[in-house]
Each structure stands twice: as C-alpha cells, then as structure tokens.
Design an enzyme around this catalytic site. Structure first.
Site, PDB file in Angstrom:
ATOM      1  NE  ARG A 627      -4.213  -2.215   2.625  1.00  0.00           N
ATOM      2  CZ  ARG A 627      -4.087  -2.694   3.701  1.00  0.00           C
ATOM      3  NH1 ARG A 627      -3.675  -2.888   4.484  1.00  0.00           N
ATOM      4  NH2 ARG A 627      -5.004  -3.680   3.673  1.00  0.00           N
ATOM      5  NE  ARG A 720      -6.874   1.719   9.197  1.00  0.00           N
ATOM      6  CZ  ARG A 720      -6.986  -0.274   9.503  1.00  0.00           C
ATOM      7  NH1 ARG A 720      -6.380  -0.824   7.973  1.00  0.00           N
ATOM      8  NH2 ARG A 720      -6.792  -0.739  10.241  1.00  0.00           N
ATOM      9  NE  ARG A 731      -9.410  -4.115   4.025  1.00  0.00           N
ATOM     10  CZ  ARG A 731      -8.445  -5.059   4.358  1.00  0.00           C
ATOM     11  NH1 ARG A 731      -7.767  -6.371   5.482  1.00  0.00           N
ATOM     12  NH2 ARG A 731      -7.110  -5.027   3.262  1.00  0.00           N
TER      13      ARG A 731
END
Length: 849
Positions: A627, A720, A731
């Site tokens: 990421r 986030r 998730r």
C-alpha cells in the site's frame, strides 16, 4: 448587549451585594451563591411566630430577619437601620414606583414593607433571610419574582379541633373565637390561592404537634440548604441520617457501644457522649441491679438466683435486659450508649439474633502499665455504683458532684474495688486480649480503635470525629460499583467506614486526568488481582532483622521468638533469593491477532516504543501488493507467490494463511533473527495463523485485540479512507467472523478490549508482564503462630507468607510470647524483618529438629 449585568447604585451596601450576586452567577467557586430566603406563611394561630423564633434560637448564626421599612415615627429606643428603616411617606412611595419593595401594605395611612435590598443585606452575610408572612403577602412576594423556599403551616379545618387548640392558649372566649375565625379565613384564602397558582408554596405542612411541625420545617430547609440546617440537626448522627426507611420526625437515635479492657476509660467517655447527644447511658451491671433488686422484673428475678449464689449470670439474661431497656421511649427517641457490653463474641451473636446492632463501636486500647496505675486510685460508691478517681483530673467526687455537701458524704463511703489488684487486672486484661480480635472482626464495618492513654480531651475529640464521620462524608461520597471500573491499576488514597461499610477511595492513574472513585472494599477485593500495601516506617517504634545468608549455616526450618508487653501490630517481611541467577529462557513471542482496524498496530508500536530493548517486531511475509507508504522489510516482506509457496512447502514458515486471495505468514528466518537479538518477537497474525502456531506447538503468548463492536470497527475503517466500499464490506464481514471465532475457549491467552487506546495499552502491559513471569520458581514460606508452653500443638496460626522474592504481612499480636516458624527451600538465602508499633523483643534463631 455589551454588559451581562447592570447594577443600580442606590446605596453602596446594596450595590456591593448586587455585585457579589452577579459574580456568584458566573463564578460560584469565588463568590458562593446567595442562600435563598425562607417565606413562612400561616395563620398566627398555627404557631408561625414560635416556629420562626425557635429557628433563630437554634441557628442564630445562619438565619436572619430583613429589616422592614415603615413611615411611622420611631418609638423610644428604636434605632434606624436596626429596628426599622424609618422613611418619609414620599420616600416610601418613590420606592414603590421603583419596584424596590417585595411586599408592602398601608394601614391607617402608615406604610409598612420589606425591600429586596433588606433581604440581600441578610444574604450577603451568608444567612437565610426569614420572611414572616400570611398567604396574601406570600402571593405578592412570589409575584415580585423573589426566589426562595415558600412554606405554609396549615391548621385543622374542623371547628372543634381548632377551638380545642386555641383554648389551651387563650384565657378569654372572645380571643378564642377571634383566633378560630382568623384561622378559617386564612385556610380559605389558601385554597383560593392554590386554585390560582398550585405552585405557590413549595411545602404545605399538615396540622401536627408543634415539635413535629418544627422538625418538618427544618428538614425542608435542610434538603434545600444543608449549610443552613445540616441533616444531623434533623435526624441526628445515627443511621437515620442516611437511611430514609428508619426516619421518624422527632426522633434522632444514636446507638453507640464503648468497649475496652478494665480501666481503659469507657465510663468516662460514655458519660461525655450521653451529655453531648442526649442519649441514655447504661451498663449491664446497672440494668441487672435495677431489675433484680431495686425495681424487680421477671427477667431480673430469674437472674437474681445467680447473683445470690455468686454465680455468673448467663448471657441470655443480660441480652434480654438490654432488649427491654432499649425499647423504652427515651432510647427509641434518642438512642443509647452501652458501656462495656458485649464482652465476648457469643454475646455479639446473641445481640445480633435480637436485632440489636450499633451505629458505632469504639474500642479503647491502653498499655497495661497505665491500666494498673489507674486501678491504684479508683474508688467506688457502694450506694450508687458510680466510680471516682483521685489521681485523674476531673474524676474526684468534688469535681463530679455539684453540691459540696453531697460530695463530702460520698467521699466518706467510698471503697476500693475488690478486683483492682494487680493480679486481677492482669487476668482481666489477658482475657480481654484473647477475645477482642474476634469482636473487632464482627464489628469491623462500624468500629474505631483508639488509644486511651492520652489526655481525655484528645481521646474524646477522636471519638466525636468517628461518631460524626457519616455526616462529614455524606455530601462528598458516592459509591461506584466495582463492575463499572475500567482501568487496570489504581492507587488507594483514602479509606473510610461510611454507612456501615468499609470503603476505599481509588485514584485512576490514566491520563489525561486523574479521577477518583469510592468503592466498597469487600466488593473490590473480589475483582482485584493484587493489592500492594505501602507502610509508613516512621510509625513503627521497633525494628529487628534476621539475615540467613550463609548457605552452609542456613537450616531448612527455623524458630524465632517474639515477645511484647502490649498488644501490637507487627509488619513481618520475608525476602528470599536463590544463590545462583536462574537459567536464562528464550524470549517468549507475543502474538497479536484481531480484525483490521481493531488497533493492533497502535498497541504494538506503543509497546516497542516504551521497551525498545525488550521487544522487536517480527516482519511477516505477504504476496499482496504494497500500500501507499509501506516499505518492504519494515511493514512486510513483499514476495512473489511462487517463492512463498516453495518456502512453505520446505517448512520455512512457522505459520501461514491465505486471506482475501493473498498469502500471509511468518518465516522461521524472521523469527530467529529477532530471538538472536535477545528480544521477544512481536507477531501480527490472523486467526488462521494463531491456529497454525498452536498446532505446531510454538510457545507464545496469544493476544486477541477486539473493538467494542462491529459497528465501531466499520466506523474506524471508513475514517482510514483506504478501502473501497466493496473491500470495506468484505473486511467488516471477515472481522465479524474473526471476532466470533476468537470467542472459542482456550484459543487465546488474553483478550484485550480496545474501546479506549490508553486503557487497552494499560491492560496490555499487565498481560506482557504476566507472560514474562510464566515460569513457576520455588517458593519459600514463613508461618507465624501463637506459642504456649503447655500446648501440644504450636498454637493458632496468624499468617502464612509464600513468596518467590519478597512479601510482607501485618499481624496483630496480643500481649505475651509468640513463635515465628520459617520453612525455606534448600539453596535460598533469606532475610526476615520485624517492625512493630510497640517495643518488642526478638530472640535468637533456633533450628527446628
């Protein structure tokens, strides 16, 4: 809009009062708020004036009258500003126009009234201003907007009851008739006023006796303004102070027991308490003599058989006598002070069976030398049973008895008590020492222990402080249920016995702000892993230490003598150490698991930042793409799928799993690199990885970090801004499954709830310290027990210490000789120290064969 308050300076004093009032509205910690006035309305025949006068007499420093204004000329001796404010008619009328008067009336061309400034003049002194009014005046004052406590005292509406009440006060029938008429008129006006404004009065007191009405008035004031009339002025200092179910207007019972060895000063303190609180004071000896001889009763006559035979009177008779005495009206109303009873634990049990329980128990303690010295000068009046003392100031007949003639007569017949010899005093004290520890346990929640070998005033001051403790703490203590405590560590900053419960005041050490909580001790110890006590060593008068540091001379079992002339508290500390340092163990890995967004990374970073020499992150491997901002070798080892699959096949990973189509795992190489550095590896793995580690038998501390709820986790992930909506749903679903799977018993060693990161980290620290101390080393023991030459067994065990390093215990020992036995594992050095509150003798160390 520029100014929050506008003060009109009619007079300097009133302008200053208005300034104080303005400041108090915004900053009451600097200027306390003014006490609201009391408006008492009632027919004159309801005793309104008498109620007000009684208040002023009982509380002269907290109540005051507003100085009224009038246009009549001053009478002889009257002072302007003290008796009345004498105004001209024009001045009074100008005040009416300016709305300065809260109430006024004109009678026969003479004005009378009360200004708001006159009320403030009383308030600025910190007093409650009393305004004596009728219903019409109360309506006018309420309409003016004066905030206050408005009370109406009603009278019977029945003509006969009214007439009976007033005939007891008035001699002339014409006066009675006028009073009855006035009272009925006021009650009629009240009814009409309440129809117009149901909230005109805060309290309407129904017809009662004067005493009950007065107590109700005091209670209504106390509920609003406890600084003006404290609650104890209504309910006393006993249990009704805080237990509403026991309250009865007019009664304020205080129930106290004063216990202690012979000659400790029990009677002296009981007399003072009885005089202070108006409670009956008695001893069981007095009750027995009265019931058996002076005023024979059925119980007394039955007990007399034992007295005449010089036998011990059974406890059941003594308890029955007490039960009968405390049912008398004076005890029901004022309580009781029992002098020197109960004397044994079995007597306590009998009292409890009869429902006799004290509000406070005072244990007086005194050295034997002082007790025997007191016995030398003690004298008894055989007629009254009263005890005098020539050597103690204020205790001689001339000091105790007001009439000189009576004092001389009593002085001539005084005798010395037969049981005041040194041997008898010693025997009685030894007997008391044997039973008092059990009684202290039975009365632990309501008792205080006081040294009585001090000046009488000092002893009594401490007794008063304990008796009045509930009243002192009542406004400040709110007990918190232990189940609502969230921190893992607290400091005890204060202790108290409040409302017949032992309390601890805890300080929460977590930032940003330390908080305080009062909790029940009995409940707190149930949920506490460890309580570490700190002692003020300066409080201990005697210190002894025995070091056993030569292993060739250290026996396995030793005996040490302790001897004390007085009851004492001994702090016994045992320290042990093996001769060689323990074998170093490999650092234990810490394995973190939890859904994404639970806060694992935050906790891991804080742990390693605080202990960089102890913990290091074991970097996992993954086949997913990095990421933004992630670095290979720091966040993950980013590898090709084929390479990682080959390493897994060759056994190169201690754990691995496939998550969302990507491989994750911890390589043996990465783990061994951290262990080789001497640090504990920190792993961040998923649920599959934890199962792999357990299956492989890897020794590790397994921690699961969980959010408060799935909803809270979703909110964190959204903040986030790193996931698409579809990825987010995946998730969250995975997190729910992971949280459900983690609930399986035995899978994790610890579960950490992260609803507050500071509290979660404090919990983590406790966990990692516990994990580091998993090994179970040998323990050493020290046992203290009572000693008796004639006994076959060692005696009652006082304490049992077991420790790997150091441990202390506080032991209460009675007068005499005691034996400390130690059993130490072979190969351990040990040191035992004794600190006591009185002088003690510690004998040599002997080996037990």
């Amino acid at each position: 809009e520029w100014f929050q308050e506008v003060i009109v300076n009619e007079t300097v004093d009133d302008a200053y009062a208005l300034l104080q009032l303005a400041v108090s509205r915004k900053h009451e910690q600097i200027v306390p708020p003014f006490v609201l006035p009391l408006v008492v309305a009632a027919p004159l025949t309801a005793g309104r004036r008498s109620l007000v006068v009684r208040l002023m007499e009982e509380f002269p420093d907290t109540f005051g009258f507003a100085v009224s204004s009038t246009t009549r000329p001053p009478a002889e001796g009257e002072v302007d500003g003290e008796d009345f404010h004498f105004l001209t008619r024009e001045q009074f009328q100008e005040g009416i126009k300016k709305n300065l008067f809260i109430e006024w009336i004109e009678v026969e061309q003479v004005y009378h009234g009360t200004t708001h400034a006159a009320v403030r003049a009383v308030q600025v002194q910190g007093r409650m201003c009393v305004i004596d009014a009728d219903v019409e005046a109360a309506q006018v004052i309420r309409a003016y907007g004066l905030e206050g406590l408005y009370v109406f005292c009603a009278v019977p509406t029945d003509d006969n009851l009214l007439q009976d009440r007033f005939e007891t006060r008035e001699a002339e029938a014409s006066h009675v008739e006028k009073r009855v008429k006035d009272a009925k008129t006021q009650m009629k006006v009240l009814k009409e006023a309440l129809e117009e404004d149901p909230e005109l009065f805060d309290l309407i007191m129904e017809p009662e006796t004067f005493e009950i009405t007065y107590m109700k008035l005091k209670n209504s004031i106390s509920m609003r303004c406890p600084t003006i009339v404290p609650q104890h002025a209504v309910w006393g200092f006993g249990r009704p102070l805080w237990d509403d179910s026991l309250r009865k207007y007019g009664d304020s019972p205080l129930k106290v027991m004063v216990l202690g060895p012979a000659l400790s000063g029990k009677s002296t303190m009981c007399v003072r308490l009885a005089n202070e609180f108006g409670a009956p004071h008695f001893t069981t000896g007095q009750l027995l003599r009265d019931a058996a001889y002076e005023n024979p009763t059925e119980v007394g006559i039955a007990a007399k058989k034992f007295l005449d035979a010089s036998q011990y009177v059974p406890d059941k008779f003594m308890v029955l006598l007490i039960q009968q005495r405390i049912q008398q009206p004076d005890c029901l109303s004022r309580g009781w002070i029992i002098d020197g009873f109960p004397r044994t634990p079995s007597q306590v049990e009998l009292l409890v069976e009869k429902g006799i329980w004290p509000d406070k128990v005072l244990f007086l303690e005194c050295p034997f030398e002082d007790l025997f010295n007191r016995a030398q000068g003690r004298q008894l009046d055989p007629v009254t049973g009263q005890v005098f003392h020539e050597r103690i100031e204020g205790m001689a007949p001339r000091d105790q008895l007001h009439r000189k003639k009576t004092a001389k007569q009593v002085q001539k017949r005084l005798t010395i008590r037969h049981d005041d010899s040194e041997e008898n005093v010693q025997n009685r004290v030894d007997h008391y020492d044997g039973i008092v520890p059990h009684m202290k346990k039975m009365y632990a929640n309501v008792s205080a222990y006081l040294q009585s070998n001090r000046p009488l005033d000092q002893v009594y001051a401490d007794i008063l402080a304990f008796v009045k403790l509930d009243d002192k703490l009542l406004p400040h203590v709110e007990v918190t249920p232990v189940t609502s405590l969230t921190a893992t560590e607290y400091t005890v900053v204060e202790t108290a016995k409040f409302k017949q419960v032992q309390l601890l005041k805890l300080q929460d050490l977590l930032p940003p702000e330390a908080k305080f909580y009062w909790v029940q001790l009995a409940e707190f110890v149930k949920v506490t892993h460890c309580i570490q006590l700190h002692y003020r060593y300066e409080d201990f008068k005697s210190t002894h230490k025995v070091d056993l540091l030569d292993l060739s001379q250290v026996p396995q079992h030793t005996a040490i003598w302790l001897e004390s002339k007085e009851p004492t508290e001994v702090l016994i500390s045992l320290q042990v150490a093996p001769p060689e340092p323990p074998k170093e163990e490999k650092p234990l890995p810490l394995v973190f698991c939890g859904p994404s967004g639970a806060g694992k990374s935050t906790l891991i970073h804080r742990l390693m930042a605080e202990w960089p020499d102890k913990y290091a992150f074991c970097v996992s491997s993954t086949t997913r793409a990095p990421r933004e901002g992630e670095q290979s070798g720091t966040d993950y080892h980013f590898v090709e799928r084929a390479a990682m699959e080959a390493a897994i096949a060759e056994g190169g990973f201690v754990e691995h799993a496939e998550v969302h189509g990507n491989l994750y795992g911890t390589s043996k190489e990465s783990l061994e690199a951290v262990v080789a550095s001497g640090k504990s590896p920190v792993l961040d793995v998923d649920l599959q990885g934890v199962k792999s580690l357990k299956k492989a038998g890897v020794a590790a501390a397994l921690l699961f970090v969980t959010p408060p709820s799935a909803a809270a986790l979703e909110e964190r992930l959204r903040l986030r801004h790193t996931e698409s909506e579809e990825t987010l749903r995946v998730r969250v679903a995975a997190a729910k499954a992971e949280m459900e799977g983690a609930s399986k018993p035995g899978l994790f060693d610890h579960v950490i709830l992260n609803d507050d990161v500071d509290k979660a980290y404090e919990c983590l620290k406790v966990v990692v310290l516990t994990a580091a101390e998993r090994a179970a080393p040998l323990t050493c023991r020290a046992i203290t027990s009572a000693y008796d030459w004639t006994a076959e067994s060692p005696g009652q065990m006082h304490a049992n210490l077991a420790t790997t390093t150091a441990q202390s215990v506080m032991v209460a020992l009675r007068r005499g000789r005691h034996l400390l036995k130690t059993a130490v594992d072979r190969g351990f050095y040990n040191s035992i120290s004794f600190r006591s509150t009185t002088e003690i003798h510690v004998g040599p160390v002997h080996e037990i064969l």
